[in-house]
Design an enzyme around this catalytic site. Structure first.
Site, mmCIF file in Angstrom:
data_model
loop_
_atom_site.group_PDB
_atom_site.id
_atom_site.type_symbol
_atom_site.label_atom_id
_atom_site.label_comp_id
_atom_site.label_asym_id
_atom_site.label_seq_id
_atom_site.Cartn_x
_atom_site.Cartn_y
_atom_site.Cartn_z
ATOM 1 C CG ASN A 168 -1.670 1.277 1.350
ATOM 2 O OD1 ASN A 168 -1.872 2.119 0.574
ATOM 3 N ND2 ASN A 168 -2.332 1.283 2.497
ATOM 4 C CD GLU A 180 -2.936 -2.613 7.319
ATOM 5 O OE1 GLU A 180 -1.675 -2.742 6.633
ATOM 6 O OE2 GLU A 180 -3.660 -1.593 7.224
ATOM 7 N N GLY A 239 3.024 2.214 10.617
ATOM 8 C CA GLY A 239 3.964 3.378 10.430
ATOM 9 C C GLY A 239 4.816 4.166 11.752
ATOM 10 C CE LYS A 286 -0.121 2.943 4.589
ATOM 11 N NZ LYS A 286 0.092 3.329 6.153
ATOM 12 C CG HIS A 343 -5.618 1.714 5.427
ATOM 13 N ND1 HIS A 343 -5.109 2.589 6.381
ATOM 14 C CD2 HIS A 343 -4.672 0.945 5.182
ATOM 15 C CE1 HIS A 343 -3.811 2.342 6.645
ATOM 16 N NE2 HIS A 343 -3.525 1.410 5.968
ATOM 17 C CD GLU A 394 -2.881 5.307 6.893
ATOM 18 O OE1 GLU A 394 -2.533 5.432 5.565
ATOM 19 O OE2 GLU A 394 -1.838 4.897 7.585
ATOM 20 C CB SER A 448 6.206 -1.806 11.685
ATOM 21 O OG SER A 448 5.425 -0.567 11.950
#
Ligand code: 13P
Length: 272
Positions: free
Chosen positions: A29, A186, A192, A31, A114, A116, A232
């Protein structure tokens, strides 16, 4: 030979047999990253690379680069998808990407829900479920993302949270349609941050999710839904994570940006 040497040999044999036999999904991904030139050189590096026949490589770039992916990966085994899409074919939806356009450019997968998108863009389970539905209806495989935040992990509420996200996200999907869905676990606290969930945490959570899927959708369907881990993931931890039970592959952010790292991860998961 002492006991520890024997344990080491047995462990190496187990690692070898898991990595030799299991097919992994390696999904990247990207992003909101990468310039056009960087994308071109990534695609030149992966297009003719021999990834072998075992693992599946999927990349989700920012939308404008789909054009380049279509052009450069035409004869490659590397697959690609989008990071989001809107559940309509066309119309007055400023700033959105339709499944129809994604499909026209050869996208075979779509990352849906996701964390985010859920936290920064207020996406709710209802919208997520509509996106999953439109994907399945149109032969795009949704990668439905679920995951708890740190408070939910610490309080122990994460299991309830994860089962709700799956139930709600898949509410518009029935029976055999579940064969066309991937789930990605996730944990938000591991995205991140450089902080990976430990292999034991991943195994415990994936086993819980697998059990939930089997109870909810029946053994035949529930046992086969691919379950990815994301947060990560990098070359230095991917082997340990791959050994956790019920891990079918990975959804990778930062470490998917370089072709050399994707190749390295595939090599590790191919036991090269
Ligand atoms: P990182 O691998 O950069 O932690 O990102 C994970 C992720 O969000 C993939 O969707």
């Amino acid at each position: 030979m002492d006991k520890r040497d024997i344990e080491e040999i047995v462990r190496n044999e187990i690692v070898k047999s898991v990595l030799d036999s299991q097919e992994f999904i390696i999904a990247g991904n990207w992003k909101m990253n990468k310039s056009k030139q960087e994308v071109i050189s990534f695609l030149d590096d992966v297009a003719n690379h021999d990834f072998g026949d075992k693992n599946k490589i999927i990349i989700a770039p920012p939308n404008p680069y789909l054009y380049l992916f279509e052009e450069k990966l035409r004869y490659s085994k590397v697959l690609y998808g989008v990071q989001n899409l809107f559940p309509k074919e066309s119309g007055a939806f400023t700033g959105e990407l339709s499944y129809a356009v994604a499909k026209e450019f050869g996208a075979k997968y779509a990352i849906i829900g996701h964390s985010e998108r859920r936290t920064l863009f207020d996406e709710c389970d209802i919208l997520v479920s509509k996106k999953v539905r439109i994907c399945v209806q149109n032969q795009i495989i949704p990668i439905l993302c679920i995951g708890e935040n740190l408070d939910q992990r610490r309080s122990g509420d994460y299991r309830q949270h994860l089962s709700n996200q799956i139930r709600e996200g898949l509410i518009r999907i029935s029976g055999n349609e579940l064969q066309d869905v991937i789930i990605a676990y996730e944990p938000i606290w591991a995205i991140g941050t450089g902080e990976t969930a430990s292999p034991a945490q991943v195994e415990e959570t994936h086993m819980f999710i697998r059990e939930f899927l089997v109870n909810e959708y029946g053994n035949d369907l529930g046992k086969d839904i691919p379950l990815l881990y994301g947060g990560s993931v990098k070359p230095s931890n991917v082997k340990e994570l791959a050994l956790a039970q019920s891990v079918s592959g990975f959804l990778i952010g930062g470490a998917s940006l370089e072709a050399s790292t994707i190749i390295e991860i595939n090599d590790i998961l191919s036991n090269k």
